[in-house]
Structure formats: C-alpha cells, structure tokens
Design a protein around this motif. Structure first.
Motif, PDB file in Angstrom:
ATOM      1  N   LYS A  66      25.062  37.371  -2.776  1.00  0.00           N
ATOM      2  CA  LYS A  66      26.489  37.363  -3.156  1.00  0.00           C
ATOM      3  C   LYS A  66      26.826  38.622  -3.969  1.00  0.00           C
ATOM      4  CE  LYS A  66      27.627  33.127  -1.764  1.00  0.00           C
ATOM      5  NZ  LYS A  66      26.585  33.141  -0.722  1.00  0.00           N
ATOM      6  N   PRO A  67      28.095  39.012  -3.933  1.00  0.00           N
ATOM      7  CA  PRO A  67      28.476  40.152  -4.777  1.00  0.00           C
ATOM      8  C   PRO A  67      28.514  39.759  -6.258  1.00  0.00           C
ATOM      9  CG  PRO A  67      30.240  39.552  -3.227  1.00  0.00           C
ATOM     10  CD  PRO A  67      29.207  38.499  -3.123  1.00  0.00           C
ATOM     11  N   VAL A  68      28.330  40.734  -7.106  1.00  0.00           N
ATOM     12  CA  VAL A  68      28.422  40.515  -8.556  1.00  0.00           C
ATOM     13  C   VAL A  68      29.874  40.171  -8.909  1.00  0.00           C
ATOM     14  CG1 VAL A  68      28.263  41.721 -10.788  1.00  0.00           C
ATOM     15  CG2 VAL A  68      26.445  42.003  -9.077  1.00  0.00           C
ATOM     16  N   ASP A  69      30.059  39.271  -9.850  1.00  0.00           N
ATOM     17  CA  ASP A  69      31.407  38.836 -10.252  1.00  0.00           C
ATOM     18  C   ASP A  69      32.307  40.019 -10.587  1.00  0.00           C
ATOM     19  OD1 ASP A  69      30.606  36.255  -9.961  1.00  0.00           O
ATOM     20  OD2 ASP A  69      30.338  35.867 -12.108  1.00  0.00           O
ATOM     21  N   GLY A  70      33.477  40.008  -9.999  1.00  0.00           N
ATOM     22  CA  GLY A  70      34.483  41.019 -10.331  1.00  0.00           C
ATOM     23  C   GLY A  70      34.299  42.355  -9.621  1.00  0.00           C
ATOM     24  N   SER A  71      33.189  42.514  -8.902  1.00  0.00           N
ATOM     25  CA  SER A  71      32.904  43.842  -8.338  1.00  0.00           C
ATOM     26  C   SER A  71      33.840  44.196  -7.177  1.00  0.00           C
ATOM     27  CB  SER A  71      31.438  43.932  -7.893  1.00  0.00           C
ATOM     28  OG  SER A  71      31.136  42.944  -6.925  1.00  0.00           O
ATOM     29  N   ILE A  72      34.210  43.213  -6.376  1.00  0.00           N
ATOM     30  CA  ILE A  72      35.044  43.500  -5.200  1.00  0.00           C
ATOM     31  C   ILE A  72      36.399  44.075  -5.619  1.00  0.00           C
ATOM     32  CG2 ILE A  72      36.315  42.417  -3.280  1.00  0.00           C
ATOM     33  CD1 ILE A  72      33.954  40.602  -2.820  1.00  0.00           C
ATOM     34  N   GLU A  73      37.062  43.384  -6.552  1.00  0.00           N
ATOM     35  CA  GLU A  73      38.381  43.820  -7.013  1.00  0.00           C
ATOM     36  C   GLU A  73      38.264  45.170  -7.722  1.00  0.00           C
ATOM     37  OE1 GLU A  73      36.819  41.010  -7.867  1.00  0.00           O
ATOM     38  OE2 GLU A  73      37.825  39.603  -6.520  1.00  0.00           O
ATOM     39  N   ALA A  74      37.205  45.305  -8.518  1.00  0.00           N
ATOM     40  CA  ALA A  74      37.036  46.532  -9.300  1.00  0.00           C
ATOM     41  C   ALA A  74      36.859  47.748  -8.390  1.00  0.00           C
ATOM     42  CB  ALA A  74      35.838  46.388 -10.227  1.00  0.00           C
ATOM     43  N   VAL A  75      36.043  47.600  -7.357  1.00  0.00           N
ATOM     44  CA  VAL A  75      35.811  48.731  -6.452  1.00  0.00           C
ATOM     45  C   VAL A  75      37.107  49.095  -5.733  1.00  0.00           C
ATOM     46  CG1 VAL A  75      34.662  49.390  -4.298  1.00  0.00           C
ATOM     47  CG2 VAL A  75      33.334  48.383  -6.168  1.00  0.00           C
ATOM     48  N   LYS A  76      37.853  48.082  -5.319  1.00  0.00           N
ATOM     49  CA  LYS A  76      39.157  48.345  -4.667  1.00  0.00           C
ATOM     50  C   LYS A  76      40.033  49.186  -5.581  1.00  0.00           C
ATOM     51  CE  LYS A  76      40.067  44.707  -1.380  1.00  0.00           C
ATOM     52  NZ  LYS A  76      40.037  43.249  -1.476  1.00  0.00           N
ATOM     53  N   GLU A  77      40.064  48.784  -6.844  1.00  0.00           N
ATOM     54  CA  GLU A  77      40.913  49.481  -7.802  1.00  0.00           C
ATOM     55  C   GLU A  77      40.447  50.926  -8.019  1.00  0.00           C
ATOM     56  OE1 GLU A  77      41.860  47.171 -11.166  1.00  0.00           O
ATOM     57  OE2 GLU A  77      43.279  48.699 -11.889  1.00  0.00           O
ATOM     58  N   LEU A  78      39.150  51.107  -8.146  1.00  0.00           N
ATOM     59  CA  LEU A  78      38.626  52.465  -8.366  1.00  0.00           C
ATOM     60  C   LEU A  78      38.988  53.380  -7.205  1.00  0.00           C
ATOM     61  CD1 LEU A  78      35.072  51.773  -9.854  1.00  0.00           C
ATOM     62  CD2 LEU A  78      37.174  52.406 -11.064  1.00  0.00           C
ATOM     63  N   ILE A  79      38.927  52.842  -5.996  1.00  0.00           N
ATOM     64  CA  ILE A  79      39.244  53.658  -4.823  1.00  0.00           C
ATOM     65  C   ILE A  79      40.753  53.932  -4.774  1.00  0.00           C
ATOM     66  CG2 ILE A  79      39.260  53.677  -2.276  1.00  0.00           C
ATOM     67  CD1 ILE A  79      36.476  52.295  -2.444  1.00  0.00           C
ATOM     68  N   LYS A  80      41.519  52.908  -5.125  1.00  0.00           N
ATOM     69  CA  LYS A  80      42.973  53.074  -5.151  1.00  0.00           C
ATOM     70  C   LYS A  80      43.402  54.155  -6.141  1.00  0.00           C
ATOM     71  CE  LYS A  80      46.110  49.915  -6.314  1.00  0.00           C
ATOM     72  NZ  LYS A  80      46.382  48.485  -6.644  1.00  0.00           N
ATOM     73  N   MET A  81      42.648  54.257  -7.215  1.00  0.00           N
ATOM     74  CA  MET A  81      42.949  55.280  -8.234  1.00  0.00           C
ATOM     75  C   MET A  81      42.634  56.692  -7.744  1.00  0.00           C
ATOM     76  SD  MET A  81      41.270  53.291 -11.493  1.00  0.00           S
ATOM     77  CE  MET A  81      40.968  54.775 -12.451  1.00  0.00           C
ATOM     78  N   GLY A  82      41.993  56.769  -6.586  1.00  0.00           N
ATOM     79  CA  GLY A  82      41.704  58.089  -6.029  1.00  0.00           C
ATOM     80  C   GLY A  82      40.292  58.591  -6.299  1.00  0.00           C
ATOM     81  N   ASN A  83      39.460  57.726  -6.839  1.00  0.00           N
ATOM     82  CA  ASN A  83      38.074  58.131  -7.077  1.00  0.00           C
ATOM     83  C   ASN A  83      37.284  58.143  -5.773  1.00  0.00           C
ATOM     84  OD1 ASN A  83      38.002  58.215 -10.088  1.00  0.00           O
ATOM     85  ND2 ASN A  83      38.600  56.067  -9.827  1.00  0.00           N
ATOM     86  N   ARG A  84      36.286  59.015  -5.731  1.00  0.00           N
ATOM     87  CA  ARG A  84      35.348  58.996  -4.606  1.00  0.00           C
ATOM     88  C   ARG A  84      34.179  58.104  -5.026  1.00  0.00           C
ATOM     89  NH1 ARG A  84      31.834  64.248  -2.777  1.00  0.00           N
ATOM     90  NH2 ARG A  84      30.442  63.154  -1.340  1.00  0.00           N
ATOM     91  N   VAL A  85      33.999  56.997  -4.302  1.00  0.00           N
ATOM     92  CA  VAL A  85      32.990  56.013  -4.691  1.00  0.00           C
ATOM     93  C   VAL A  85      31.828  56.029  -3.692  1.00  0.00           C
ATOM     94  CG1 VAL A  85      32.554  53.544  -5.048  1.00  0.00           C
ATOM     95  CG2 VAL A  85      34.696  54.559  -5.858  1.00  0.00           C
ATOM     96  N   ILE A  86      30.633  56.190  -4.236  1.00  0.00           N
ATOM     97  CA  ILE A  86      29.425  56.298  -3.405  1.00  0.00           C
ATOM     98  C   ILE A  86      28.426  55.238  -3.843  1.00  0.00           C
ATOM     99  CG2 ILE A  86      27.518  57.823  -2.722  1.00  0.00           C
ATOM    100  CD1 ILE A  86      29.333  60.184  -3.788  1.00  0.00           C
ATOM    101  N   VAL A  87      27.864  54.515  -2.894  1.00  0.00           N
ATOM    102  CA  VAL A  87      26.777  53.593  -3.238  1.00  0.00           C
ATOM    103  C   VAL A  87      25.470  54.367  -3.188  1.00  0.00           C
ATOM    104  CG1 VAL A  87      25.468  51.561  -2.491  1.00  0.00           C
ATOM    105  CG2 VAL A  87      27.957  51.522  -2.446  1.00  0.00           C
ATOM    106  N   LEU A  88      24.710  54.262  -4.256  1.00  0.00           N
ATOM    107  CA  LEU A  88      23.440  54.969  -4.352  1.00  0.00           C
ATOM    108  C   LEU A  88      22.360  53.951  -4.709  1.00  0.00           C
ATOM    109  CD1 LEU A  88      22.019  57.718  -4.359  1.00  0.00           C
ATOM    110  CD2 LEU A  88      22.672  57.965  -6.753  1.00  0.00           C
ATOM    111  N   THR A  89      21.543  53.631  -3.748  1.00  0.00           N
ATOM    112  CA  THR A  89      20.588  52.542  -3.956  1.00  0.00           C
ATOM    113  C   THR A  89      19.179  52.928  -3.529  1.00  0.00           C
ATOM    114  OG1 THR A  89      20.027  50.258  -3.338  1.00  0.00           O
ATOM    115  CG2 THR A  89      21.201  51.526  -1.692  1.00  0.00           C
TER     116      THR A  89
END
Ligand SMILES: [Mg+2]
Length: 190
Positions: A66-89
């Motif tokens: 499962k996703p971590v609590d709050g992560s889905i909405e938060a990532v949406k918001e970060l991208i909406k703000m114009g940030n470049r979001v990269i998953v690094l695992t």
C-alpha cells in the motif's frame, strides 16, 4: 525544483507488508513498529536479510503493497506546483516491471523512475548529484547522510526504524508525515 523521492518507506509501505509475509511464512511475531532495520529485526546479516526481501518480492509480489499515508495527494500537489519529481529507489531490479506498474497505479503523474544499481546501493547520492536534485526525501539514515554530504537538502520522513537515530546535519530535517514534507517544500519554493 527537482525533488527525488525514495520508494520504500516514503511512497510504499513495504515494511508492514513484508512483516506480515514473514510472520505467516516463518511463524514469527515481527512488529515493524519496533524495527530499527530489517537486518536487526530478523537478526540476519544484510545479504541474508536481502534474500528474505527477494523471497517476499517473488512470492508475494509488490502489488499488495500500500502507499504511505498522504503520499498520493502530496505527490500530486508537488507536481502541480511545477516541481520535477523523480523516484529514486534501490529496490531490486528483479521487480522492476512490477514496481513500474505499481507506481503507474498509485502515482501516475510521476514520469521519471530510477532504480539504482543494486550493487551500488549505498551510492544513491551519486544519482542525486548527477540529477542536480534540490531536495531528496528518504527514510533511511545512511542514504540521508550520504546525500546531505553532497550539499543536497534532505527530508527524512519519520518511521519507526529511524526514530532512534539522532541525526545532526545542517542539510537534513525531519518530517513527521507527508503534510509536513509538502509544507517544507512549499516554504522553500516561495
Ligand atoms: Mg526507503
């Protein structure tokens, strides 16, 4: 800003799913809330502990994580703000396809996913440097410190397994949840 996000423990609740799997398979009574690390919880060396994680991936797959609590909405918001979001695992390449599918389901707006070479597990900071990351979010102190040492800002998401660690580094700040992560990043962007 360029923001890189760790996957397990930051976006994906690997540990709770893994504990359930181990408890069922080996008749254990693991409580991830008390973990400092998977190695310590299982009383195994890193390599041996990693084998258990591979077992988990192979037999359980990653779909049920499962996703971590709050992560889905938060990532949406970060991208909406114009940030470049990269998953690094540093998750195993054995489950690369499943991992990409999982991300597509829960975080369809993230277009960049980098799986670090497993053998270079400790060198996530090389990737951050090369990508010119402004902020990295992680739950593992070794990665947090390595990246902060490169002069990159790190947000460490509080998790039971890192709370006992005292980290005093000017580039590392803790966040108790995803709300706080977004607040920190918003404050920095404006
Ligand atoms: Mg992690």
């Amino acid at each position: 800003m360029i923001i890189s996000l760790d996957l397990d423990g930051v976006l994906a609740r690997l540990v709770s799913e893994f504990a359930q799997f181990m408890n069922l398979k080996y008749n254990l009574n693991l409580d991830p809330k008390k973990w400092r690390s998977i190695e310590e919880a299982l009383n195994l060396k890193r390599r041996e502990a990693d084998k258990r994680v591979f077992e988990f991936y192979q037999e359980n797959g990653v779909k049920k994580i499962k996703p971590v609590d709050g992560s889905i909405e938060a990532v949406k918001e970060l991208i909406k703000m114009g940030n470049r979001v990269i998953v690094l695992t540093s998750r195993s390449k054995l489950v690369e396809n499943e991992t990409r599918e999982w991300l597509q389901i829960y975080f369809p707006d993230i277009k960049e996913i980098l799986i670090t070479d497993y053998e270079k597990n400790g060198r996530k900071f090389d990737y951050c440097k090369e990508l010119r990351v402004d902020f990295h979010v992680d739950d593992y102190s070794k990665h947090a410190i390595g990246i902060a040492e490169q002069g990159i800002e790190v947000i460490m998401l509080n998790q039971p397994w890192n709370l006992h660690e005292e980290i005093n580094h000017p580039k590392i700040q803790r966040a108790k949840d995803w709300n706080e992560i977004v607040q920190i990043l918003k404050a920095r962007a404006s």
